[in-house]
Design a protein around this motif. Sequence first.
Motif, PDB file in Angstrom:
ATOM      1  N   VAL A 171       0.847  -1.190   0.000  1.00  0.00           N
ATOM      2  CA  VAL A 171       0.000   0.000   0.000  1.00  0.00           C
ATOM      3  C   VAL A 171       0.881   1.238   0.000  1.00  0.00           C
ATOM      4  N   SER A 172       0.283   2.376  -0.281  1.00  0.00           N
ATOM      5  CA  SER A 172       1.018   3.645  -0.278  1.00  0.00           C
ATOM      6  C   SER A 172       1.421   4.007   1.143  1.00  0.00           C
ATOM      7  N   HIS A 175      -1.467   5.210   3.378  1.00  0.00           N
ATOM      8  CA  HIS A 175      -2.718   4.454   3.284  1.00  0.00           C
ATOM      9  C   HIS A 175      -3.352   4.308   4.666  1.00  0.00           C
ATOM     10  N   GLU A 190     -11.625  -2.989  -0.230  1.00  0.00           N
ATOM     11  CA  GLU A 190     -10.538  -2.173  -0.765  1.00  0.00           C
ATOM     12  C   GLU A 190     -10.451  -2.352  -2.287  1.00  0.00           C
ATOM     13  N   GLY A 235      -2.005   5.781  -4.210  1.00  0.00           N
ATOM     14  CA  GLY A 235      -3.139   5.505  -3.351  1.00  0.00           C
ATOM     15  C   GLY A 235      -4.371   5.005  -4.077  1.00  0.00           C
TER      16      GLY A 235
END
Length: 302
Positions: A171-172, A175, A190, A235
């Motif tokens: 994930v970023s 996040h 998600e 994202g």
Amino acid sequence: MELQQLRYVVAVAETSNFTRAAERCQVVQSALSHQIASLERELGARLFERTSRRVWLTPAGEAFLPAARECLEAADRARAEVAAASGEVRGRLAVGAIPTVAAVDLPVVLKEFRRRHPRVHITLTSAGSDDLTEQVRKGGVDVAFLGLPTRVEPRAVQSRRLARGELVAVVSPDHHLTDAEMDLRSLQGEPFVDFRAGHAGRAQSDEAFAAAGVRRDVAFEVSSADFMADLVRQGLGVGMLPAAYAPRFHDLRIIRLRDAPERVEYLVWGAHPSPAATAFLELVDHGTGQARDRPDPDGPAG
């Protein structure tokens, strides 16, 4: 019928142009045209039609081209076998690999192979596991690195298991998911970034989420891990990558999964490997470029 004539035919077929074919073969165009015309007289059929702007194969040429390529490949193989008998490896080596090879450090392996066998011309193709398996079966690729779901094994090729590993979520940095470890059900709802549906690189994730009873939304389908990372970085979704490969993207956060999807990496090759392919298999077998990955507990297969 001479091998040089076959090379000229293949060059014209691949360039669709007599001038460019002559340049590739490093001969004057008149000599190339004369040799092809001589071959056509011997065969009793025209292989090409041509206008001032375009060159294309006739039906006879379409039928002749695969056999011409096979003859040239056989001649190259014969030269390579003779050289190998004298202790020198030469010829060509076509390597295929999925984008997320983790069991070996492939650039290191290729560098070492070129150092040991400088007379071998190496090419590398990146594609999905299914496509690479088919290319190995047809002889277009000599050896290939695959990543397959645990329930699947390569078919109609020789194979060896390299490693078995888990996937992780990436994930970023900012996040909203902050846990370092969770289960697949926690990811429900998600958006995801993943490889295209139907490809082996996607199958292990799809099967694991289905087994966990989780429906997921793959909003972005990509063909490379780098593109996946670019989208995750913005994202736009959660990515799924092999645990041994994900750390290459230092700015992405890794989430370990308690019920993680798994995959097995394989090295595959054809029934009759060339001297160059045999030397490459031996190099990998000796552990050159071995990545730090969980070894396959089932051991080798082939």
